[in-house]
Write a protein that holds these residues in place. Structure first.
Motif, PDB file in Angstrom:
ATOM      1  N   GLU A  95      16.512  18.409  -9.418  1.00 61.19           N
ATOM      2  CA  GLU A  95      17.663  18.991  -8.727  1.00 61.19           C
ATOM      3  C   GLU A  95      18.544  17.893  -8.140  1.00 61.19           C
ATOM      4  OE1 GLU A  95      16.425  21.941  -5.870  1.00 61.19           O
ATOM      5  OE2 GLU A  95      15.202  22.972  -7.377  1.00 61.19           O
ATOM      6  N   GLY A  96      17.910  16.850  -7.602  1.00 62.81           N
ATOM      7  CA  GLY A  96      18.665  15.729  -7.026  1.00 62.81           C
ATOM      8  C   GLY A  96      19.471  15.006  -8.084  1.00 62.81           C
ATOM      9  N   ILE A  97      18.863  14.773  -9.241  1.00 62.43           N
ATOM     10  CA  ILE A  97      19.565  14.106 -10.338  1.00 62.43           C
ATOM     11  C   ILE A  97      20.738  14.961 -10.796  1.00 62.43           C
ATOM     12  CG2 ILE A  97      19.360  13.403 -12.755  1.00 62.43           C
ATOM     13  CD1 ILE A  97      16.451  12.542 -12.052  1.00 62.43           C
ATOM     14  N   TYR A  98      20.515  16.272 -10.912  1.00 55.04           N
ATOM     15  CA  TYR A  98      21.577  17.191 -11.324  1.00 55.04           C
ATOM     16  C   TYR A  98      22.727  17.152 -10.319  1.00 55.04           C
ATOM     17  CZ  TYR A  98      24.047  21.523 -12.302  1.00 55.04           C
ATOM     18  OH  TYR A  98      25.025  22.441 -12.569  1.00 55.04           O
ATOM     19  N   GLU A  99      22.387  17.230  -9.033  1.00 50.80           N
ATOM     20  CA  GLU A  99      23.412  17.208  -7.987  1.00 50.80           C
ATOM     21  C   GLU A  99      24.192  15.896  -8.003  1.00 50.80           C
ATOM     22  OE1 GLU A  99      24.516  19.614  -5.907  1.00 50.80           O
ATOM     23  OE2 GLU A  99      23.165  20.981  -6.955  1.00 50.80           O
ATOM     24  N   LEU A 102      26.524  15.994 -10.900  1.00 52.04           N
ATOM     25  CA  LEU A 102      27.618  16.922 -10.622  1.00 52.04           C
ATOM     26  C   LEU A 102      28.651  16.281  -9.698  1.00 52.04           C
ATOM     27  CD1 LEU A 102      28.549  19.827 -11.153  1.00 52.04           C
ATOM     28  CD2 LEU A 102      27.264  20.525  -9.139  1.00 52.04           C
ATOM     29  N   MET A 103      28.173  15.616  -8.649  1.00 53.84           N
ATOM     30  CA  MET A 103      29.086  14.961  -7.709  1.00 53.84           C
ATOM     31  C   MET A 103      29.858  13.835  -8.385  1.00 53.84           C
ATOM     32  SD  MET A 103      28.809  16.814  -5.119  1.00 53.84           S
ATOM     33  CE  MET A 103      29.771  15.926  -3.946  1.00 53.84           C
ATOM     34  N   LYS A 104      29.164  13.060  -9.209  1.00 52.31           N
ATOM     35  CA  LYS A 104      29.822  11.965  -9.921  1.00 52.31           C
ATOM     36  C   LYS A 104      30.892  12.521 -10.860  1.00 52.31           C
ATOM     37  CE  LYS A 104      28.901   8.006 -12.884  1.00 52.31           C
ATOM     38  NZ  LYS A 104      27.915   7.302 -13.703  1.00 52.31           N
ATOM     39  N   GLY A 105      30.562  13.599 -11.553  1.00 52.61           N
ATOM     40  CA  GLY A 105      31.530  14.226 -12.460  1.00 52.61           C
ATOM     41  C   GLY A 105      32.753  14.749 -11.728  1.00 52.61           C
ATOM     42  N   LYS A 106      32.529  15.361 -10.572  1.00 53.62           N
ATOM     43  CA  LYS A 106      33.657  15.856  -9.774  1.00 53.62           C
ATOM     44  C   LYS A 106      34.549  14.705  -9.326  1.00 53.62           C
ATOM     45  CE  LYS A 106      31.703  20.103  -7.865  1.00 53.62           C
ATOM     46  NZ  LYS A 106      31.265  20.781  -6.629  1.00 53.62           N
ATOM     47  N   LYS A 107      33.913  13.628  -8.875  1.00 58.04           N
ATOM     48  CA  LYS A 107      34.682  12.467  -8.406  1.00 58.04           C
ATOM     49  C   LYS A 107      35.512  11.882  -9.549  1.00 58.04           C
ATOM     50  CE  LYS A 107      34.050   8.040  -6.066  1.00 58.04           C
ATOM     51  NZ  LYS A 107      33.084   7.090  -5.491  1.00 58.04           N
ATOM     52  N   GLU A 108      34.880  11.714 -10.717  1.00 56.79           N
ATOM     53  CA  GLU A 108      35.599  11.170 -11.870  1.00 56.79           C
ATOM     54  C   GLU A 108      36.724  12.100 -12.296  1.00 56.79           C
ATOM     55  OE1 GLU A 108      32.745  10.284 -14.926  1.00 56.79           O
ATOM     56  OE2 GLU A 108      31.786   8.722 -13.735  1.00 56.79           O
ATOM     57  N   GLY A 109      36.473  13.418 -12.216  1.00 63.64           N
ATOM     58  CA  GLY A 109      37.509  14.390 -12.571  1.00 63.64           C
ATOM     59  C   GLY A 109      38.708  14.311 -11.643  1.00 63.64           C
TER      60      GLY A 109
END
Length: 161
Positions: A95-99, A102-109
């Motif tokens: 779950e931590g890796i997924y989160e 997800l956060m990294k993807g949002k930031k890059e987006g």
């Protein structure tokens, strides 16, 4: 690894002897000590228990207690207390890796969106200072966006001034 056509599969790869100079036959047990197995977990349940077990453990979004229950009910596997603790750690780690992803993807987006906005504003002739203000990018980042993303646009713009 993504499953081909969404279907589960298991592939094995082995070393094979090939004679390149002279012919000497080495006994297989001396070199065939390594093999590679790829397991592809598909999108649907299958009859193969191993695939279903791996899917439960590594792909399922069930929490640890539900996985423990499923292991008992569907696979006849009862974990020790230590095993249950390890499973909880594994689930929490996943779950931590997924989160994190997800956060990294949002930031890059968000950054990508700002860069695209900056490029469009620059194409419309807006000054670098205003582009930096409205896109919330630094002035140097706006300049780099212009130079990197719109290299030909930069040349055209310089020729006009």
């Amino acid at each position: 690894m993504e499953a081909p056509q969404g279907k589960s599969a298991i592939n094995r790869y082995r070393l094979k002897e090939q004679h390149l100079l002279h012919r000497y036959k080495e006994p297989c047990q001396n070199y065939d000590l390594m093999g590679i197995i790829f397991v592809y977990l598909g999108n649907s349940k299958v009859k193969d228990q191993l695939i279903n077990l791996l899917d439960l453990m590594f792909k399922s979004s069930k929490n640890a207690s539900k996985k423990i229950t499923t292991l008992h009910n569907d696979f006849g596997i009862d974990l020790t207390q230590e095993g249950e603790g390890d499973l909880e750690v594994m689930c929490n780690l996943g779950e931590g890796i997924y989160e994190d992803g997800l956060m990294k993807g949002k930031k890059e987006g968000k950054i990508e969106g700002k860069l695209e906005l900056a490029l469009e504003l620059l194409k419309d002739g807006m000054s670098l200072e205003k582009v930096a203000k409205y896109s919330k990018l630094s002035l140097s980042m706006s300049e780099r966006t212009l130079a990197y993303r719109g290299g030909s646009f930069l040349l055209q713009r310089e020729q006009r001034h």
